[in-house]
Design a protein around this motif. Structure first.
Motif, mmCIF file in Angstrom:
data_model
loop_
_atom_site.group_PDB
_atom_site.id
_atom_site.type_symbol
_atom_site.label_atom_id
_atom_site.label_comp_id
_atom_site.label_asym_id
_atom_site.label_seq_id
_atom_site.Cartn_x
_atom_site.Cartn_y
_atom_site.Cartn_z
ATOM 1 N N ASP A 231 28.381 24.793 12.362
ATOM 2 C CA ASP A 231 27.508 24.675 13.524
ATOM 3 C C ASP A 231 26.021 24.700 13.154
ATOM 4 O OD1 ASP A 231 27.239 27.384 12.880
ATOM 5 O OD2 ASP A 231 28.378 28.085 14.611
ATOM 6 N N TRP A 285 41.218 31.683 19.093
ATOM 7 C CA TRP A 285 41.201 30.618 18.093
ATOM 8 C C TRP A 285 42.605 30.038 17.959
ATOM 9 C CZ3 TRP A 285 37.202 28.417 15.339
ATOM 10 C CH2 TRP A 285 35.950 28.995 15.529
ATOM 11 N N ALA A 288 43.177 23.858 19.235
ATOM 12 C CA ALA A 288 42.148 23.230 20.064
ATOM 13 C C ALA A 288 40.762 23.776 19.744
ATOM 14 C CB ALA A 288 42.479 23.440 21.541
ATOM 15 N N GLN A 289 40.664 25.098 19.530
ATOM 16 C CA GLN A 289 39.368 25.695 19.227
ATOM 17 C C GLN A 289 38.876 25.283 17.850
ATOM 18 O OE1 GLN A 289 37.187 27.240 21.109
ATOM 19 N NE2 GLN A 289 35.814 27.348 19.339
ATOM 20 N N ALA A 291 39.523 22.459 16.379
ATOM 21 C CA ALA A 291 39.061 21.076 16.523
ATOM 22 C C ALA A 291 37.711 21.012 17.235
ATOM 23 C CB ALA A 291 40.101 20.261 17.290
ATOM 24 N N GLU A 292 37.547 21.845 18.260
ATOM 25 C CA GLU A 292 36.273 21.862 18.999
ATOM 26 C C GLU A 292 35.130 22.322 18.094
ATOM 27 O OE1 GLU A 292 34.237 24.314 22.713
ATOM 28 O OE2 GLU A 292 36.397 23.924 22.748
ATOM 29 N N TYR A 293 35.382 23.363 17.330
ATOM 30 C CA TYR A 293 34.332 23.865 16.442
ATOM 31 C C TYR A 293 33.968 22.825 15.386
ATOM 32 C CZ TYR A 293 31.889 26.840 13.102
ATOM 33 O OH TYR A 293 30.953 27.368 12.240
ATOM 34 N N ASN A 295 34.196 19.743 15.536
ATOM 35 C CA ASN A 295 33.605 18.543 16.113
ATOM 36 C C ASN A 295 32.086 18.643 16.197
ATOM 37 O OD1 ASN A 295 34.242 15.914 17.248
ATOM 38 N ND2 ASN A 295 33.496 16.702 19.205
ATOM 39 N N GLN A 296 31.542 19.842 16.006
ATOM 40 C CA GLN A 296 30.091 20.005 16.124
ATOM 41 C C GLN A 296 29.307 19.193 15.095
ATOM 42 O OE1 GLN A 296 28.403 23.868 17.445
ATOM 43 N NE2 GLN A 296 30.484 24.650 17.244
ATOM 44 N N GLU A 299 29.490 15.529 16.175
ATOM 45 C CA GLU A 299 28.596 15.213 17.299
ATOM 46 C C GLU A 299 27.143 15.193 16.852
ATOM 47 O OE1 GLU A 299 29.343 14.225 20.395
ATOM 48 O OE2 GLU A 299 31.378 14.118 19.593
ATOM 49 N N ALA A 335 42.035 18.325 12.130
ATOM 50 C CA ALA A 335 40.735 18.093 12.761
ATOM 51 C C ALA A 335 39.825 17.251 11.875
ATOM 52 C CB ALA A 335 40.075 19.431 13.085
#
Length: 397
Positions: A231, A285, A288-289, A291-293, A295-296, A299, A335
């Motif tokens: 992040d 965690w 899904a979490q 993958a979301e993390y 993805n930062q 993005e 991910a």
């Protein structure tokens, strides 16, 4: 002996130039498609067998750190991180030999120092964080001199795929910015430190410029801040000016679960499950979490116009005996692969720490000869083979 004894001088320059162009294209092409490999951060230079076996598992690259290797000097290759005066010749010879062995096994190599001048790795510094590099910009000059010297020596190697300027930098440490702060908090902090000694993008620009004085071709890898947290690109306003830069992050989150100290809890945390993270004392965690993390950085790359084939997960892993480490590894790889990112697992046959040696499986242990060899400064005698846990990585290499 001169390598072209029968050629006239007029023919030599075009041959050398064409060779350099071919090498440049080869290195650049390597990172065009997803590359998967492993980290070798051992206390001793590795055997040819280690690299051959990693290659046989279908890895295409290896990230090598040399800072644990023995040296006649205070700091391997640097001489003394407190007063850099030039590369240590004997250590440089050892490093080149390591690169050659990995290359002969069919692996591309990324060199990743754990220390720089005025930035000694904590484990080589009595466990103390050394923040001098990011507390005084004057210290950047010795770091730039080191990298200029090293690039001069390695630029012609066909095996070196990138220079990773420094492993897990933390210019944010000892400042007001907390780990895993929100994107807005990170950006506010960066506005205050921009142009100062804590300005990581500016530091990288300085080092890249020094490298490019002697090597215009080799790709350069830069880790995100706060120990390469995924992040921590969130506060970067743009990419660096050099178009041969790769952007790297590491993945051990949630650290409270994946790290070896978790195993010493009375009731270890599990994955999937809740764990502290940043300001959140109990965050769920799961796949899904994860993958979301992860993805930062993707993005962020999109926001600054960076192709995702310039993103690298330079390290990821979990202590192999943690409950459901297998599921964690699968979710992280899924991910990363969903975004076609380059990656390298941590670690392959580490000879001083077996917590992330996945060939041992979830319950296997190294024998006493492993620890005896470490005490005596001898090579790890363990004979390794794949395991159910390692096969998760092996199938994706």
């Amino acid at each position: 002996m001169f390598p072209f004894p029968r050629l006239k001088k007029a023919l030599i320059l075009p041959i050398l130039l064409s060779s350099q162009i071919a090498f440049s294209a080869d290195v650049g092409d390597f990172w065009e498609t997803p590359q998967h490999g492993g980290n070798v951060f051992n206390r001793l230079p590795a055997s040819t067998e280690l690299y051959s076996d990693l290659s046989a598992y279908n890895a295409s690259w290896v990230r090598i750190a040399y800072d644990k290797w023995p040296s006649e000097s205070r700091d391997f290759l640097l001489g003394d991180a407190d007063d850099y005066q030039g590369l240590v010749p004997a250590d440089l010879k050892t490093l080149k030999g390591e690169i050659q062995r990995a290359g002969d096994a069919g692996l591309k190599v990324v060199i990743s120092p754990l220390s720089l001048p005025a930035y000694r790795w904590a484990q080589n510094n009595n466990g103390k964080f050394d923040g001098r590099l990011f507390s005084d910009k004057a210290n950047w000059e010795k770091a730039a001199a080191f990298w200029k010297d090293l690039a001069s020596e390695l630029k012609d190697s066909p095996h070196v795929a990138a220079y990773n300027i420094i492993n897990e930098p933390a210019p944010e440490k000892q400042s007001s910015l907390k780990e895993h702060a929100s994107a807005s908090e990170m950006k506010d902090w960066y506005e205050k430190v921009k142009g100062s000694s804590r300005d990581l993008p500016a530091f990288y620009e300085h080092i890249v410029a020094a490298i490019r004085e002697v090597d215009s071709n080799t790709p350069i890898m830069v880790d995100a801040g706060w120990y390469a947290a995924a992040d921590s690109f969130n506060y970067w306003e743009k990419t660096l000016s050099d178009d041969k830069v790769l952007y790297s992050f590491h993945m051990y989150e949630p650290y409270e679960v994946t790290s070896a100290p978790n195993l010493r809890r009375d009731v270890p945390l599990t994955y999937p499950g809740n764990a502290p993270f940043g300001d959140n004392q109990s965050m769920r965690w799961d796949k899904a979490q994860v993958a979301e993390y992860l993805n930062q950085p993707v993005e962020w790359a999109k926001s600054v116009g960076l192709p995702t084939n310039k993103l690298v997960a330079g390290e990821f892993g979990c202590a192999r005996k943690v409950d459901n480490c297998a599921a964690y590894l699968m979710d992280v790889i899924a991910a990363l692969d969903a975004n076609q990112l380059h990656w390298a697992f941590y670690s392959f046959r580490e000879d001083a720490w077996d917590a992330m040696n996945y060939e041992l499986g979830t319950k296997g242990n190294v024998g006493w000869k492993y620890w005896q060899a470490m005490e005596e400064g001898k090579p790890d005698p363990t004979k390794y083979s794949s395991s159910g846990l390692f096969s998760i990585i092996q199938q994706k290499l």
